[in-house]
Design an enzyme around this catalytic site. Structure first.
Site, PDB file in Angstrom:
ATOM      1  N   SER A 232       0.840  -1.194   0.000  1.00  0.00           N
ATOM      2  CA  SER A 232       0.000   0.000   0.000  1.00  0.00           C
ATOM      3  C   SER A 232       0.883   1.255   0.000  1.00  0.00           C
ATOM      4  O   SER A 232       1.765   1.375  -0.855  1.00  0.00           O
ATOM      5  CB  SER A 232      -0.949  -0.078   1.204  1.00  0.00           C
ATOM      6  OG  SER A 232      -1.909   0.931   1.165  1.00  0.00           O
ATOM      7  N   ASP A 255       0.047  -3.771  -4.069  1.00  0.00           N
ATOM      8  CA  ASP A 255      -1.226  -3.051  -4.042  1.00  0.00           C
ATOM      9  C   ASP A 255      -1.102  -1.615  -3.547  1.00  0.00           C
ATOM     10  O   ASP A 255      -2.012  -1.111  -2.881  1.00  0.00           O
ATOM     11  CB  ASP A 255      -2.259  -3.824  -3.205  1.00  0.00           C
ATOM     12  CG  ASP A 255      -3.671  -3.605  -3.743  1.00  0.00           C
ATOM     13  OD1 ASP A 255      -3.821  -3.441  -4.961  1.00  0.00           O
ATOM     14  OD2 ASP A 255      -4.622  -3.579  -2.934  1.00  0.00           O
ATOM     15  N   HIS A 311      -7.398  -5.522  -0.651  1.00  0.00           N
ATOM     16  CA  HIS A 311      -6.244  -4.729  -0.233  1.00  0.00           C
ATOM     17  C   HIS A 311      -5.444  -5.369   0.907  1.00  0.00           C
ATOM     18  O   HIS A 311      -4.221  -5.369   0.891  1.00  0.00           O
ATOM     19  CB  HIS A 311      -6.701  -3.324   0.153  1.00  0.00           C
ATOM     20  CG  HIS A 311      -5.571  -2.358   0.319  1.00  0.00           C
ATOM     21  ND1 HIS A 311      -4.631  -2.149  -0.669  1.00  0.00           N
ATOM     22  CD2 HIS A 311      -5.208  -1.576   1.357  1.00  0.00           C
ATOM     23  CE1 HIS A 311      -3.742  -1.251  -0.245  1.00  0.00           C
ATOM     24  NE2 HIS A 311      -4.071  -0.890   0.980  1.00  0.00           N
TER      25      HIS A 311
END
Ligand SMILES: *[C@@H]1O[C@H](CO)[C@@H](O)[C@H](O)[C@H]1NC(C)=O
Ligand SMILES: *[C@@H]1O[C@H](CO)[C@@H](O)[C@H](O)[C@H]1NC(C)=O
Ligand SMILES: *[C@@H]1O[C@H](CO)[C@@H](O)[C@H](O)[C@H]1NC(C)=O
Length: 384
Positions: A232, A255, A311
């Site tokens: 992330s 991601d 996620h």
């Protein structure tokens, strides 16, 4: 190096088991190496903490070390989290609506090599003259480094020293060897300015650790044996740190977006984009821009998608959900962020592809799993 003060506390004195619950063991590692763990507090005395001007910047790192199996006399349960963090997470996840008894996070244990015959030397010498490449890892925004320990140890078992980094005041909680905790200073509603500050502070954290453990001219840097991956925002930080520091020779985002400098100008080193379902270069303009400029420059870039993932699939949380038997009790809004893959499988897949990428980019091996779709891993799609 005189401005750097480093204090090292090994895991033995830090993680004292205090819980009444039975141990819950995470699955054993499957790579060719055993793995030992030590943790350290690193103090950057040259920097006032950007989130708290009353003290200098202090970081916590975990280092997962590959150990040849013949040098590991025994494997034993190692607490997944120190006690203050475990109590904090019990309460935090209870607030999310999971009926979690106190002691749950403290019951979790990694299975690691606990009496490796590797020499204890000064951390500088030890960390930079390592025979294995070193991979830095930066977590998702607000997440503890500890929630990536299963993934990090699985990558380490493939022959990498993996260093997971806590970024205090943006991680939900960071526990230091003296038991003190720093909790998040982020406001509930994040602005772009705050997220940019988080990323900037994290890049400075990474470069400080590089200066400490892999200084310019060191063996690791001369041999080009430093890489980085992140989840992330931590994936954006991997790209941003590579953009600013050529010592990092290759990177992976799990991601996460690519920060604006790297997305606009590209990088001159290999970079892997790996998204959850629906996150790809047709839905993320930073990926589209980055991929375009990398391809025009003739640099190595590839894009993967993990099917049935979301996620938070790129964390240890799906594995913890499964080993704790929580699949039925996780509320739907969290469950949908964890995806549908089995947690143990997620760790296997991430370990295999992250190691394959760095085998190619840092160890100069063939592309291996990165060459194209594999029947052994039908969950991994290649996106053109
Ligand atoms: C800043 O650090 C001091 C200790 O040096 C601590 O007492 C204080 O609570 C911290 N402030 C914030 C906002 O966390
Ligand atoms: C955060 O944003 C939400 C939605 O815009 C708003 O309802 C809430 O009051 C905000 N909270 C704070 C602490 O500013
Ligand atoms: C990217 O994700 C979108 C949204 O899920 C999807 O419609 C599209 O097919 C994906 N693109 C590729 C190339 O797979």
């Amino acid at each position: 190096m005189s401005h750097l003060l480093i204090s090292i506390i090994t895991i033995g004195s830090l993680f004292l088991p205090t819980l009444v619950n039975a141990s819950v063991l995470l699955p054993p590692l499957t790579g060719p190496f055993s793995v030992s763990l030590d943790t350290a507090e690193l103090v950057d005395s040259s920097r006032v903490d950007p989130w708290n001007s009353t003290h200098t910047r202090r970081l916590m790192v975990s280092r997962f070390n590959p150990v040849p199996p013949r040098q590991c006399r025994s494997t034993c349960p190692v607490p997944y989290m120190p006690p203050g963090t475990a109590a904090f997470q019990d309460a935090a996840y209870a607030r999310l609506g999971i009926p979690i008894p106190p002691g749950t996070f403290g019951s979790l244990h990694l299975q690691l090599c606990c009496d490796a015959k590797h020499p204890k030397t000064h951390p500088h010498a030890d960390w930079s003259r390592n025979s294995h490449p070193t991979l830095f890892f930066s977590p998702g925004l607000g997440l503890s480094r500890l929630f990536y320990s299963a993934i990090a140890s699985q990558v380490a078992s493939q022959g990498y020293t993996v260093l997971t980094i806590d970024h205090p005041y943006d991680a939900d909680v960071v526990e230091f060897p003296d038991g003190s905790l720093i909790t998040s200073a982020l406001p509930v509603n994040l602005t772009d300015e705050i997220v940019l500050k988080v990323a900037t502070v994290r890049v400075a954290d990474v470069r400080f650790i590089l200066d400490t453990l892999a200084p310019h001219g060191s063996h690791a840097v001369k041999k080009g044996r430093v890489g980085m991956f992140g989840h992330s925002l931590g994936g954006a930080v991997a790209a941003a740190a590579m953009y600013e520091d050529e010592r990092i020779r290759a990177g992976v985002t799990l991601d996460g977006q690519v920060g604006s400098d790297a997305a606009t100008a590209g990088l001159d080193r290999p970079f892997l984009l790996w998204g959850a379902g629906g996150h790809n270069s047709s839905t993320d303009t930073t990926w589209a821009s980055f991929k375009d400029v990398m391809e025009r420059r003739g640099e190595w870039v590839k894009e993967l998608e993990l099917v049935d993932s979301a996620h938070l699939t790129f964390t240890d949380l799906p594995l913890l959900r499964d080993v704790l038997g929580f699949a039925e009790v996780v509320p739907p809004q969290l469950s949908s962020l964890l995806g549908n893959l089995k947690g143990e499988r997620v760790v296997q897949i991430l370990g295999a592809y992250v190691a394959a990428f760095f085998d190619f980019a840092l160890k100069r091996k063939r592309e291996g799993l990165l060459a194209g779709p594999s029947g052994a891993y039908p969950e991994v799609l290649f996106i053109d």
